[in-house]
Design a protein around this motif. Sequence first.
Motif, PDB file in Angstrom:
ATOM      1  N   ASP A  72       0.831  -1.208   0.000  1.00  0.00           N
ATOM      2  CA  ASP A  72       0.000   0.000   0.000  1.00  0.00           C
ATOM      3  C   ASP A  72       0.862   1.253   0.000  1.00  0.00           C
ATOM      4  O   ASP A  72       0.575   2.225  -0.715  1.00  0.00           O
ATOM      5  CB  ASP A  72      -0.921  -0.003   1.222  1.00  0.00           C
ATOM      6  CG  ASP A  72      -1.835  -1.210   1.258  1.00  0.00           C
ATOM      7  OD1 ASP A  72      -1.392  -2.292   0.847  1.00  0.00           O
ATOM      8  OD2 ASP A  72      -2.973  -1.072   1.707  1.00  0.00           O
TER       9      ASP A  72
ATOM     10  N   ALA B 264       2.394   1.807  -3.398  1.00  0.00           N
ATOM     11  CA  ALA B 264       1.395   2.323  -4.339  1.00  0.00           C
ATOM     12  C   ALA B 264       1.093   3.785  -4.066  1.00  0.00           C
ATOM     13  O   ALA B 264       0.889   4.578  -4.998  1.00  0.00           O
ATOM     14  CB  ALA B 264       0.115   1.483  -4.241  1.00  0.00           C
TER      15      ALA B 264
ATOM     16  N   ASP C 142       3.674   5.973  -5.567  1.00  0.00           N
ATOM     17  CA  ASP C 142       3.486   6.093  -7.019  1.00  0.00           C
ATOM     18  C   ASP C 142       2.276   6.937  -7.391  1.00  0.00           C
ATOM     19  O   ASP C 142       1.974   7.089  -8.580  1.00  0.00           O
ATOM     20  CB  ASP C 142       3.342   4.704  -7.637  1.00  0.00           C
ATOM     21  CG  ASP C 142       4.647   3.914  -7.566  1.00  0.00           C
ATOM     22  OD1 ASP C 142       5.705   4.559  -7.443  1.00  0.00           O
ATOM     23  OD2 ASP C 142       4.601   2.669  -7.619  1.00  0.00           O
TER      24      ASP C 142
ATOM     25  N   ALA D 156      -1.013   6.374  -6.336  1.00  0.00           N
ATOM     26  CA  ALA D 156      -2.282   5.643  -6.382  1.00  0.00           C
ATOM     27  C   ALA D 156      -3.100   5.936  -5.134  1.00  0.00           C
ATOM     28  O   ALA D 156      -2.572   5.946  -4.017  1.00  0.00           O
ATOM     29  CB  ALA D 156      -2.034   4.138  -6.503  1.00  0.00           C
TER      30      ALA D 156
ATOM     31  N   ARG E  25      -6.499   5.085  -2.553  1.00  0.00           N
ATOM     32  CA  ARG E  25      -6.874   3.860  -1.845  1.00  0.00           C
ATOM     33  C   ARG E  25      -7.740   2.949  -2.707  1.00  0.00           C
ATOM     34  O   ARG E  25      -7.600   1.729  -2.653  1.00  0.00           O
ATOM     35  CB  ARG E  25      -7.607   4.209  -0.544  1.00  0.00           C
ATOM     36  CG  ARG E  25      -6.787   5.060   0.406  1.00  0.00           C
ATOM     37  CD  ARG E  25      -7.370   5.039   1.795  1.00  0.00           C
ATOM     38  NE  ARG E  25      -7.214   3.735   2.431  1.00  0.00           N
ATOM     39  CZ  ARG E  25      -7.654   3.439   3.652  1.00  0.00           C
ATOM     40  NH1 ARG E  25      -8.286   4.365   4.361  1.00  0.00           N
ATOM     41  NH2 ARG E  25      -7.477   2.263   4.167  1.00  0.00           N
TER      42      ARG E  25
ATOM     43  N   ARG F 188      -7.742   2.737  -6.049  1.00  0.00           N
ATOM     44  CA  ARG F 188      -6.885   2.121  -7.063  1.00  0.00           C
ATOM     45  C   ARG F 188      -5.936   1.096  -6.442  1.00  0.00           C
ATOM     46  O   ARG F 188      -5.658   0.044  -7.025  1.00  0.00           O
ATOM     47  CB  ARG F 188      -6.098   3.210  -7.781  1.00  0.00           C
ATOM     48  CG  ARG F 188      -5.214   2.693  -8.915  1.00  0.00           C
ATOM     49  CD  ARG F 188      -4.452   3.830  -9.569  1.00  0.00           C
ATOM     50  NE  ARG F 188      -3.505   3.340 -10.546  1.00  0.00           N
ATOM     51  CZ  ARG F 188      -2.625   4.087 -11.183  1.00  0.00           C
ATOM     52  NH1 ARG F 188      -2.587   5.409 -10.919  1.00  0.00           N
ATOM     53  NH2 ARG F 188      -1.794   3.571 -12.054  1.00  0.00           N
ATOM     54  N   THR F 189      -5.441   1.396  -5.251  1.00  0.00           N
ATOM     55  CA  THR F 189      -4.548   0.457  -4.572  1.00  0.00           C
ATOM     56  C   THR F 189      -5.252  -0.863  -4.292  1.00  0.00           C
ATOM     57  O   THR F 189      -4.672  -1.947  -4.480  1.00  0.00           O
ATOM     58  CB  THR F 189      -4.035   1.063  -3.253  1.00  0.00           C
ATOM     59  OG1 THR F 189      -3.319   2.262  -3.534  1.00  0.00           O
ATOM     60  CG2 THR F 189      -3.133   0.089  -2.513  1.00  0.00           C
TER      61      THR F 189
ATOM     62  N   GLN G 206      -6.180  -2.693  -7.899  1.00  0.00           N
ATOM     63  CA  GLN G 206      -5.064  -3.053  -8.767  1.00  0.00           C
ATOM     64  C   GLN G 206      -3.928  -3.766  -8.042  1.00  0.00           C
ATOM     65  O   GLN G 206      -3.164  -4.493  -8.681  1.00  0.00           O
ATOM     66  CB  GLN G 206      -4.507  -1.802  -9.454  1.00  0.00           C
ATOM     67  CG  GLN G 206      -5.483  -1.155 -10.431  1.00  0.00           C
ATOM     68  CD  GLN G 206      -4.853  -0.034 -11.236  1.00  0.00           C
ATOM     69  OE1 GLN G 206      -3.671   0.264 -11.094  1.00  0.00           O
ATOM     70  NE2 GLN G 206      -5.641   0.591 -12.092  1.00  0.00           N
TER      71      GLN G 206
END
Length: 306
Positions: A198, A201, A204, A206, A208, A210-211, A214
């Motif tokens: 998490d 991500a 990067d 992202a 929550r 999208r984390t 994906q």
Amino acid sequence: MTLTQHAAPPEPPAVAAESVPGPARRRPPRRGPGLLLRPVFLGVVALVMLVPLYVLVVNAFKSQQEILTDPFGLPDGGPTFQYLDRVFHNAQFDIMRGYAVTILFVVCVNVLSVVLAGPAAYVIARSTRRRYRALMVFFLAGTFIPSQVLVIPVVYVLKVLGLMGTVRGFVLFETVLTLPFSIFLYAGYIATIPRELDQAAAVDGAGRVRTFWQIVFPLMRPVVATMVILNTFSVWNDFVNPQIILGPGSGLYTVTTGVYAAVSQFSTDYTVVFPTLLLAIAPLLVFFVFMQRHIISGLTAGSTRG
């Protein structure tokens, strides 16, 4: 000339064979009464489970007279498929339509259950606040409430919302029944997934949502497969809820309610009862044979992941 005799060197003392170190001998495991009774117990349980299935399968290919005289025997002269063929032309129940309706319910319930239970379990598993733990206890308590207790209150709610006797009302009710155990199982599995994923991500960029979808959700495949199997069994075998919520007026029959409509008038005609019951459970048996390994792997995956 005198020959000098040299004394022979003293011989080393003999070493007892017992004192030579060697590999430790493994004692055979003792067979206690538990190990002896386990095969007997499993055999009795398997017999209790398989005998009704055997009777159902064998009698689906026999005439009425053969069923009454020898219900456990094999068909005389080989099995006949005329009684199974008659099920497909039963005026009281179109079994192919029953398959289609039930599969539609199974797919809708499983999709909604994953979409709702997955994110909720992710929030509960990743949060350290007490209120989320209390929410987890609240969902866990829902697993101990029988669905039959909720039918009457749900009927009043669905009537107020105008969803009584509709596909949407039934799908929503069945989905709600799957949420407590799904959230409990998903949350336990997500807790074993490292939080560093998490954090990576988030670095990067992202969010929550999208984390979860994906990064975390693809790792939940074993437990999701387990819940899909259990939910499929629950929806397919449910009789009380579709009988009450959908009702005869909706014109929709699941496999179980359709079987009841088909055999209730011919309860003494076993050439209708047994073939109809066999065709009703046959897809579920095939589904279970191919998917049974996912049940154990999904239930134990959360306890074995590092």
